[in-house]
Motif scaffolding. Structure first.
Motif, short mmCIF file in Angstrom:
data_model
loop_
_atom_site.label_atom_id
_atom_site.label_comp_id
_atom_site.label_asym_id
_atom_site.label_seq_id
_atom_site.Cartn_x
_atom_site.Cartn_y
_atom_site.Cartn_z
N ARG A 25 88.71 68.61 -7.41
CA ARG A 25 87.81 68.46 -6.47
C ARG A 25 87.10 69.44 -5.66
O ARG A 25 87.65 70.60 -5.99
N VAL A 26 86.42 68.91 -4.27
CA VAL A 26 85.48 70.31 -3.46
C VAL A 26 86.14 69.73 -2.69
O VAL A 26 86.45 68.58 -2.04
N ASN A 27 86.21 70.85 -1.21
CA ASN A 27 86.52 70.62 -0.21
C ASN A 27 84.97 70.71 0.58
O ASN A 27 83.86 71.76 0.65
N LEU A 28 84.34 69.57 0.97
CA LEU A 28 83.50 69.43 1.34
C LEU A 28 82.42 70.57 3.03
O LEU A 28 81.98 70.99 3.31
N LEU A 41 88.06 67.95 4.87
CA LEU A 41 87.80 66.63 3.96
C LEU A 41 87.07 66.90 2.77
O LEU A 41 86.04 66.91 2.31
N PRO A 42 88.08 67.14 1.42
CA PRO A 42 87.56 66.97 -0.24
C PRO A 42 86.95 65.91 -0.32
O PRO A 42 87.18 64.36 0.53
N PHE A 43 86.73 65.89 -1.51
CA PHE A 43 86.47 64.77 -2.07
C PHE A 43 86.60 65.02 -3.99
O PHE A 43 86.79 66.02 -4.36
N ALA A 44 87.20 64.32 -4.81
CA ALA A 44 87.30 64.47 -6.02
C ALA A 44 86.39 64.61 -6.91
O ALA A 44 84.89 63.57 -6.50
N LEU A 45 85.82 65.00 -8.27
CA LEU A 45 84.91 65.57 -8.85
C LEU A 45 85.00 63.89 -9.96
O LEU A 45 86.41 63.72 -10.46
N LEU A 116 88.92 76.01 -15.43
CA LEU A 116 90.24 76.80 -14.95
C LEU A 116 90.00 77.45 -14.18
O LEU A 116 88.39 78.60 -14.88
N GLY A 117 90.12 77.66 -12.57
CA GLY A 117 89.88 79.34 -11.68
C GLY A 117 88.38 79.27 -11.80
O GLY A 117 88.16 80.25 -11.15
N ALA A 118 87.98 77.95 -11.05
CA ALA A 118 86.76 78.01 -10.70
C ALA A 118 86.66 77.58 -9.57
O ALA A 118 86.10 77.26 -8.65
N GLY A 119 87.99 77.14 -8.45
CA GLY A 119 88.18 76.71 -7.34
C GLY A 119 87.98 75.31 -7.27
O GLY A 119 87.15 75.00 -5.98
N VAL A 120 88.07 75.07 -8.03
CA VAL A 120 87.59 72.64 -7.70
C VAL A 120 89.07 72.59 -8.64
O VAL A 120 89.39 71.19 -8.53
N GLY A 332 83.94 84.58 -3.93
CA GLY A 332 83.99 83.76 -4.83
C GLY A 332 83.57 82.26 -4.91
O GLY A 332 83.86 81.92 -3.74
N GLY A 333 83.96 82.39 -6.49
CA GLY A 333 84.28 80.62 -6.29
C GLY A 333 82.60 80.05 -6.17
O GLY A 333 82.09 80.26 -6.35
N CYS A 334 82.86 78.45 -5.48
CA CYS A 334 81.56 78.20 -5.60
C CYS A 334 80.70 77.53 -4.38
O CYS A 334 81.25 78.27 -3.10
N VAL A 335 79.75 76.87 -4.52
CA VAL A 335 78.79 76.71 -3.27
C VAL A 335 78.12 74.97 -3.42
O VAL A 335 78.18 74.69 -4.26
N LEU A 336 78.43 75.00 -2.76
CA LEU A 336 77.96 73.09 -1.97
C LEU A 336 76.23 73.19 -1.65
O LEU A 336 76.21 74.17 -0.40
N ALA A 337 75.44 72.07 -1.73
CA ALA A 337 74.51 72.15 -1.16
C ALA A 337 74.27 70.71 -1.48
O ALA A 337 74.03 69.72 -2.02
#
Ligand code: ADP
Ligand code: MG
Length: 377
Positions: A25-28, A41-45, A116-120, A332-337
């Protein structure tokens, strides 16, 4: 992803009774709000863990194409008995048994394309796939609404990782084309339309690949500051500070750092509510400024961003994103755009170029499509 049914056959010499999948998942929006009893407000990948599984005569055996060897245990024992990656599996068996369920002995083979361990949240995906498989194999009567807390207990108590309820809720309860509005206090959820593709939009996720620095210590420090602030303000959790009362609340705190931590949590909860309102009325593009404001709040007030994620956010905005933010615990981790779909490649390329200029490790971009939660295949 490997052909997990054939791995199962090679490993256990029989056909699996079924295949069960659960996504990352990521969190919007809504960061560090979960342990403040707030909103996320997450959504599934589309990326997911798939478990091939069958009932067995006794004990549990499990193998994963991402790990060497297979692990077996006759009983999960006390928390901590099974260690390493299989602890996530034993934790589910343990949590089910501890809640009084008759857990079916089982053989499982796992495959996954969740990094793994990428923040998702590959851990929640693994737990949720195993939980769903065991519930179905055992014919256990456990309502979907009660499943995330079981998986969370496995991770918190058996594995010993302090996480909120968001990851397992997302992996288990999300629906395709929707984001999951979760009240972390009541654990009530609402499915919010988030069909970016039909709007010609895309959510670009960029794993910053930044080395994780002091994550556990900083997470603990943020959590402690929030709990202390709530005590000082005489509320059960920062969720109970209303946006209209924020200025008054800030005046009652004498520490500037604590004031900023509180301001992040209170404004972030409000941004989740505002995002939900916009999405309910189909105004997807308009959530962009809320995403960008969330990032500024994490950078200035909560102080959980690092140069890699700040550069990715700035570059995405310069490349025309409607909004951009770091997602996940931080450091660290991910960015959403949120971008026009046809700009995905150009935006990813601009970020890669900015990383090279800054001497950062190359980022890993991918487009995230809001997908289905845990299911039998
Ligand atoms: P995240 O959940 O952010 O990806 P975690 O550290 O919480 O990171 O969980 C990652 C751990 O979960 C891995 O180190 C491994 O132990 C376990 N894990 C996740 N997916 C799998 C998988 N497909 N096979 C085996 N172990 C996995
Ligand atoms: Mg995890």
């Amino acid at each position: 992803m490997s052909d997990v049914a054939s791995t199962f056959r090679d490993q256990y010499g029989a056909e699996p009774e079924g295949l069960w999948a659960a996504p990352g998942r990521v969190n919007l929006i809504g960061e560090h709000t979960d342990y403040n009893d707030g909103f996320v407000l997450p959504f599934a990948l589309p990326e997911r863990v798939v478990a091939a599984a069958s009932r067995a005569s006794s004990g549990w055996r499990v193998c994963s194409d991402l790990q060497d060897g297979s692990v077996s245990f006759d009983s999960p024992g006390e928390p901590g008995t099974v260690t390493g990656w299989a602890a996530y599996v034993a934790g589910i068996v343990w949590a089910l048994a501890e809640a009084g369920h008759d857990v079916p002995p089982a053989d499982l083979a796992i495959t996954s394309d969740v990094p793994l361990g990428a923040g998702v949240s590959s851990s929640a995906a693994l737990e949720s796939a195993v939980l769903t498989a065991l519930i179905d194999l055992g014919g256990l009567d456990i309502p979907v609404a009660e499943r995330p807390a079981l998986a969370q207990r496995g991770e918190n108590v058996y594995v010993g990782a302090p996480t909120g309820i968001m990851d397992q809720s997302a992996s288990i309860r999300c629906e395709a084309g929707r984001a999951l509005f979760l009240d972390c206090r009541s654990q009530e959820v609402e499915q919010i339309p988030f069909d970016v593709a039909t709007e010609g939009l895309a959510v670009l996720v960029v794993n910053s690949n930044a080395p994780h620095r002091h994550v556990d210590g900083e997470y603990g420090a943020r959590r402690k500051a929030c709990e202390e602030a709530a005590r000082t303000l005489g509320v059960a959790a920062l969720r109970d500070v209303a946006t209209d009362d924020l200025e008054d609340a800030l005046k009652r705190l004498d520490d500037d750092v604590m004031r900023r931590r509180v301001r992040h949590v209170v404004t972030e909860n409000q941004r989740v509510l505002d995002t939900v309102s916009l999405l309910r009325s189909g105004r997807i593009r308009e959530i962009g400024p809320l995403m960008t404001a969330s990032h500024a709040s994490m950078r200035e007030d909560f102080e959980i961003t690092v140069a890699e994620v700040d550069v990715a956010v700035e570059t995405a905005l310069m490349a025309g994103a409607y909004g951009a933010r770091m997602t996940g615990g931080g450091f660290g981790g991910c960015v959403l755009a949120l971008i026009d779909a046809e700009r995905a490649d150009a935006t990813a390329a601009a970020i890669a170029e900015a990383y090279e200029k800054n001497g950062f490790t190359a980022p890993t971009p991918f487009v995230a499509v809001p997908s289905q939660g845990a299911t039998r295949l």
